[in-house]
Design an enzyme around this catalytic site. Structure first.
Site, PDB file in Angstrom:
ATOM      1  N   SER A 195       0.853  -1.190   0.000  1.00 46.32           N
ATOM      2  CA  SER A 195       0.000   0.000   0.000  1.00 46.32           C
ATOM      3  C   SER A 195       0.893   1.245   0.000  1.00 46.32           C
ATOM      4  O   SER A 195       2.103   1.147   0.182  1.00 46.32           O
ATOM      5  CB  SER A 195      -0.903   0.014   1.232  1.00 46.32           C
ATOM      6  N   ASP A 231      -9.282   9.354  -7.202  1.00 49.33           N
ATOM      7  CA  ASP A 231      -9.087   8.451  -6.072  1.00 49.33           C
ATOM      8  C   ASP A 231     -10.103   7.314  -6.063  1.00 49.33           C
ATOM      9  O   ASP A 231     -10.499   6.822  -5.011  1.00 49.33           O
ATOM     10  CB  ASP A 231      -9.150   9.230  -4.750  1.00 49.33           C
ATOM     11  N   ASP A 260     -10.047   4.154  -6.209  1.00 46.33           N
ATOM     12  CA  ASP A 260      -9.280   2.918  -6.085  1.00 46.33           C
ATOM     13  C   ASP A 260     -10.168   1.690  -6.245  1.00 46.33           C
ATOM     14  O   ASP A 260     -11.348   1.721  -5.921  1.00 46.33           O
ATOM     15  CB  ASP A 260      -8.634   2.813  -4.698  1.00 46.33           C
TER      16      ASP A 260
END
Length: 556
Positions: free
Chosen positions: A205, A340, A342
């Site tokens: 991550s 963003d 994801d």
């Protein structure tokens, strides 16, 4: 007065001393035999219904239990039977995102600060604990650890400062640890590792901090790395510019100035070296195809500016060969992702029937607000579901004045794992309706995403639990909740139930076919983690982690 003070002080010292003793490493002898977890057990979880050996229940990540003692008729009698408190002097600030593992009468779970605890599954008595003390870390999204893997006689977990640790399952003693990446560069581990094909898999991550994401495979005995797959391809591997696509694979138009991006490509020629593409959730594994399938995170801005190109293989579903780590296919849901969005939720494997033909499929519930279903042999899209919530201006162009959008980066389906039931053919997805304003914050030297979602205080926000027909993509039923940020995850059972948690601390059980509410109980004030189910001494248990520890529920 002085005597009272001394009594209080003595009590505090006893409590503190007991807590320190626990944290420093308590040990009890397990009351159950510790049998090595082999590949046969992991490949055939139905042969051991009393256990929960993998993050997703099995390699498909379906989070489905074959147990049915707790069912539509009996669930009203469900209540807590024991709880285990981690007894931290200071409760971690992170959310409880760990999935417990149930093996040989032992439950093993983690907390947000890399504490690993094993308890007796009968009564919650602590057997051992191991506290890993991480060094300095860079975390975009708070303290998180999603759990452990078990294989052989060991327990494996990743740390916030990017180490892989192996413990003795009987005692919790350290066997080995390996530094995998440099936390000073933004790397961390938050996902639960996966034991598959005699390997321990773990992904990095830290995509917000300019890392180059990867998925690794390690030897469980020695910690030696077997292979690495980079989620950002180098120029020698074809590069990460992609096809410079003006649309998503589903035809949604993207607000890109591709001509300018191409002009900028020479200036950002080395951006791939810090391209992002972290891996947040434990992969699924298809042993017949030899494929490991997982989702990837967003690309990393360079000095606060989105890098040009499609930014392969970010915001994608990716399949790699379990033996070699080589790419077999990828499907990029959002090229050039500056929002963003994801691929944070775990992928789920199942079979679908189309035109009389059975197709092995993989599904991902996206932060975009759709569920994507692909042929897992090839990565070719089969369908996209109905929206999980109202969608508006989903891919807004950067604007300093801001543009209202839904679902936003905090909406849609985030990390909480969905569940699937072959009995109903439904995928159960937790999601959030959270409209925000997308504001361009690009500036030189700024880290993180180039654009920022800002709250709209007057907006009505809600959570949703949706049952998606995987053959058609239609929403069969949907329940709305007052709690947005639907963090916790779903669990489906052979008892015809779907369990899910809410951020308020309530657990819910609904009818898997209709969504009818059947049971509701508040186990804690605050967030709950994902749920599992196991059986011991003929009794089915539902288990959930909380900020304070773990709670087991059974029929009364």
């Amino acid at each position: 007065m002085r005597k009272s003070f001394l009594v209080i002080l003595l009590v505090l010292l006893v409590v503190v001393g007991a807590a320190i003793a626990l944290v420093s490493g308590s040990r009890r002898t397990p009351t159950h035999p510790i049998r090595p977890v082999n590949d046969e057990a992991l490949l055939s979880p139905a042969s051991t219904p009393g256990q929960w050996l993998l993050y997703g229940g099995d390699y498909s990540n379906q989070r489905h239990s074959n147990l049915s003692q707790i069912n539509r008729e009996t669930v009203a009698r469900l209540g807590p039977v024991w709880k285990h408190d981690s007894w931290r002097l200071i409760v971690p600030k992170g959310r409880p995102e760990t999935t417990p593992i149930a093996v040989d009468g032992m439950l093993i779970y983690t907390d947000a600060q890399n504490l690993v605890v094993a308890v007796d599954a009968r009564d919650g008595r602590e057997l051992w604990r191991y506290q890993y003390n991480a060094g300095s870390v860079a975390l975009c999204c708070g303290l998180v650890n999603r759990g452990v893997a078990v294989y052989g006689d060991k327990v494996f977990f990743g740390t916030l400062d990017a180490e892989l640790v192996a413990l003795d399952r009987r005692t919790g003693a350290l066997v080995w640890k390996q530094e995998i990446a440099q936390p000073s560069l933004g790397y961390s581990f938050t996902m639960a590792p996966l034991a598959a094909d005699g390997k321990i898999l773990i992904g990095a991550s830290g995509g917000e901090f300019g890392i180059r994401g990867f998925l690794d495979a390690y030897d469980p005995q020695t910690g030696r790395r077997i292979w690495r797959f980079w989620t950002i391809p180098s120029p020698a591997d074809g590069g990460w510019w992609g096809r410079w696509s003006p649309i998503t694979p589903d035809g949604e138009r993207l607000p890109r100035d591709i001509a300018q991006e191409k002009r900028d490509s020479s200036r950002f020629a080395n951006a791939w070296q810090r391209g992002g593409g972290g891996i947040y959730s434990t992969p699924a594994y298809d042993p017949k195809l030899g494929l490991v399938i997982f989702g990837t995170g967003n690309p990393s801005p360079v000095d606060g500016v989105p890098p040009p190109g499609d930014n392969l293989y970010t915001t994608s579903l990716v399949a790699v060969d379990i033996s070699t780590g080589k790419l077999r296919w990828f499907y990029q849901m959002v090229p050039h992702n500056i929002w963003d969005y994801d691929a944070a939720s775990p992928v789920v494997l199942f079979d679908v029937t189309r035109g009389g033909t059975t197709i092995p499929a993989v599904a991902h519930a996206g932060k975009t607000g759709w569920v994507y279903i692909l042929d897992r042999r090839t990565g070719k899209p089969l369908l996209r579901s109905d929206p999980l919530m109202p969608l508006e201006n989903i891919f807004p162009a950067p604007s300093t004045s801001g543009k209202r959008t839904s679902p936003s980066h905090r909406g849609g389906a985030n990390w909480p794992p969905p569940a699937y039931s072959s009995q109903t053919g439904l995928l159960y997805v937790l999601a959030s309706y959270l409209p925000m304003t997308f504001v361009d914050k690009s500036e030189a030297g700024r880290k993180g995403v180039a654009g920022v979602f800002e709250p709209l205080p007057s907006e009505i926000k809600s959570g949703t639990v949706s049952a998606i027909d995987v053959a058609t993509g239609k929403i069969r039923w949907q329940r709305k909740t007052p709690s947005h940020f639907m963090y916790g995850g779903a669990l489906a059972t052979a008892g015809g139930l779907v369990f899910y948690g809410e951020p308020s601390g309530y657990l819910n059980a609904v009818d898997a076919k209709s969504g009818e509410p059947l049971w509701r109980y508040r186990v804690v004030k605050g967030y709950t983690g994902p749920l599992i189910s196991f059986e011991l001494d003929g009794q089915q248990r539902i288990v959930v982690t909380t900020r304070n520890g773990i709670v087991a529920l059974g029929l009364k």
